[in-house]
Design an enzyme around this catalytic site. Structure first.
Site, PDB file in Angstrom:
ATOM      1  N   HIS A  31       3.449  44.362 -72.917  1.00 22.00           N
ATOM      2  CA  HIS A  31       4.580  43.929 -72.095  1.00 22.00           C
ATOM      3  C   HIS A  31       5.339  42.786 -72.759  1.00 22.00           C
ATOM      4  O   HIS A  31       4.828  42.100 -73.634  1.00 22.00           O
ATOM      5  CB  HIS A  31       4.156  43.527 -70.679  1.00 22.00           C
ATOM      6  CG  HIS A  31       3.155  42.415 -70.593  1.00 22.00           C
ATOM      7  ND1 HIS A  31       1.789  42.619 -70.603  1.00 22.00           N
ATOM      8  CD2 HIS A  31       3.315  41.070 -70.477  1.00 22.00           C
ATOM      9  CE1 HIS A  31       1.160  41.457 -70.496  1.00 22.00           C
ATOM     10  NE2 HIS A  31       2.059  40.499 -70.415  1.00 22.00           N
ATOM     11  N   GLU A  67       3.591  38.566 -60.613  1.00 22.30           N
ATOM     12  CA  GLU A  67       4.281  39.350 -61.631  1.00 22.30           C
ATOM     13  C   GLU A  67       4.689  40.707 -61.082  1.00 22.30           C
ATOM     14  O   GLU A  67       4.057  41.245 -60.163  1.00 22.30           O
ATOM     15  CB  GLU A  67       3.385  39.538 -62.862  1.00 22.30           C
ATOM     16  CG  GLU A  67       2.139  40.360 -62.584  1.00 22.30           C
ATOM     17  CD  GLU A  67       1.302  40.613 -63.849  1.00 22.30           C
ATOM     18  OE1 GLU A  67       0.990  39.639 -64.549  1.00 22.30           O
ATOM     19  OE2 GLU A  67       0.996  41.783 -64.107  1.00 22.30           O
ATOM     20  N   GLN A  78       7.665  42.522 -67.900  1.00 17.76           N
ATOM     21  CA  GLN A  78       6.921  41.784 -66.873  1.00 17.76           C
ATOM     22  C   GLN A  78       7.776  40.620 -66.393  1.00 17.76           C
ATOM     23  O   GLN A  78       8.049  39.697 -67.157  1.00 17.76           O
ATOM     24  CB  GLN A  78       5.608  41.258 -67.470  1.00 17.76           C
ATOM     25  CG  GLN A  78       4.765  40.448 -66.496  1.00 17.76           C
ATOM     26  CD  GLN A  78       3.569  39.822 -67.195  1.00 17.76           C
ATOM     27  OE1 GLN A  78       3.736  38.897 -67.983  1.00 17.76           O
ATOM     28  NE2 GLN A  78       2.380  40.316 -66.925  1.00 17.76           N
ATOM     29  N   HIS A 102       6.588  35.324 -73.082  1.00 20.51           N
ATOM     30  CA  HIS A 102       5.606  35.717 -74.094  1.00 20.51           C
ATOM     31  C   HIS A 102       5.694  37.204 -74.403  1.00 20.51           C
ATOM     32  O   HIS A 102       6.309  37.956 -73.649  1.00 20.51           O
ATOM     33  CB  HIS A 102       4.172  35.339 -73.680  1.00 20.51           C
ATOM     34  CG  HIS A 102       3.643  36.043 -72.460  1.00 20.51           C
ATOM     35  ND1 HIS A 102       3.795  35.551 -71.180  1.00 20.51           N
ATOM     36  CD2 HIS A 102       2.956  37.207 -72.318  1.00 20.51           C
ATOM     37  CE1 HIS A 102       3.213  36.368 -70.312  1.00 20.51           C
ATOM     38  NE2 HIS A 102       2.699  37.400 -70.976  1.00 20.51           N
ATOM     39  N   GLU A 152       0.096  37.208 -76.179  1.00 18.45           N
ATOM     40  CA  GLU A 152      -1.026  37.596 -75.339  1.00 18.45           C
ATOM     41  C   GLU A 152      -1.623  38.873 -75.919  1.00 18.45           C
ATOM     42  O   GLU A 152      -0.897  39.812 -76.278  1.00 18.45           O
ATOM     43  CB  GLU A 152      -0.536  37.853 -73.902  1.00 18.45           C
ATOM     44  CG  GLU A 152      -1.638  38.253 -72.932  1.00 18.45           C
ATOM     45  CD  GLU A 152      -1.108  38.534 -71.523  1.00 18.45           C
ATOM     46  OE1 GLU A 152       0.122  38.616 -71.344  1.00 18.45           O
ATOM     47  OE2 GLU A 152      -1.944  38.677 -70.608  1.00 18.45           O
TER      48      GLU A 152
HETATM   49 CO    CO Z   1       1.443  38.660 -69.937  1.00 17.43          CO
END
Ligand code: CO
Length: 156
Positions: A31, A67, A78, A102, A152
């Protein structure tokens, strides 16, 4: 007979050696996370602009966020909103405003990739993998570690 190596061949060998023969670990973009002030408002914007629909919505209490995942092919956008003032996303919004927060890469084995990065001396946020949303296992790598992106790792 000429015995000199093809220069392209030796270049490739040198490249492989300097890369430490690392096997590819990133199997998909899981994502792209975008920090937003108001989740409902952001969901409406993505629906009106792109016809994007929410595939999954979840409060992650440990991170102080809610989220919404919008599916794009095999990946997600996301939308990420803070649920409390001490959430890292709240701090981010205060400092930088809404925007890219991110990038999450899908990996086969989060722990192995994390150990590999730590062994190379990269700064990580999570010393060990931990539960993420959708029942995934995740770990964050510090944005200063690899060229300025909060990364991530996501294992499904
Ligand atoms: Co994330």
């Amino acid at each position: 007979m000429l015995t000199a190596k093809n220069p392209n061949e030796s270049d490739r060998e040198a490249d492989a050696a300097s890369a430490g023969e690392v096997q590819p670990m990133l199997i998909e973009i899981d994502h792209i996370a975008i920090a937003v002030h108001d989740l409902g408002d952001a969901i409406d914007s993505y629906r009106d602009a792109f016809g994007a629909v929410v595939d999954h919505r979840e409060v992650v209490d440990s991170d102080g966020v809610e989220e919404a995942l919008l599916k794009v092919a095999e990946s997600y956008v996301q939308l990420l909103a803070p649920t409390r003032d001490d959430s890292p996303v709240a701090t981010y919004l205060e400092k930088k405003g809404e925007g890219l927060h991110h990038i999450a890469y899908r990996v086969d084995d989060c722990a192995t990739v994390l150990e590999h990065l730590k062994a190379q001396g990269h700064r990580v946020i999570d010393e060990v993998p931990r539960p993420g949303s959708r029942g995934t296992t995740v770990a964050f790598v510090h944005p200063k570690a690899i060229h300025g992106t909060l990364i991530e790792l996501v294992q499904e």
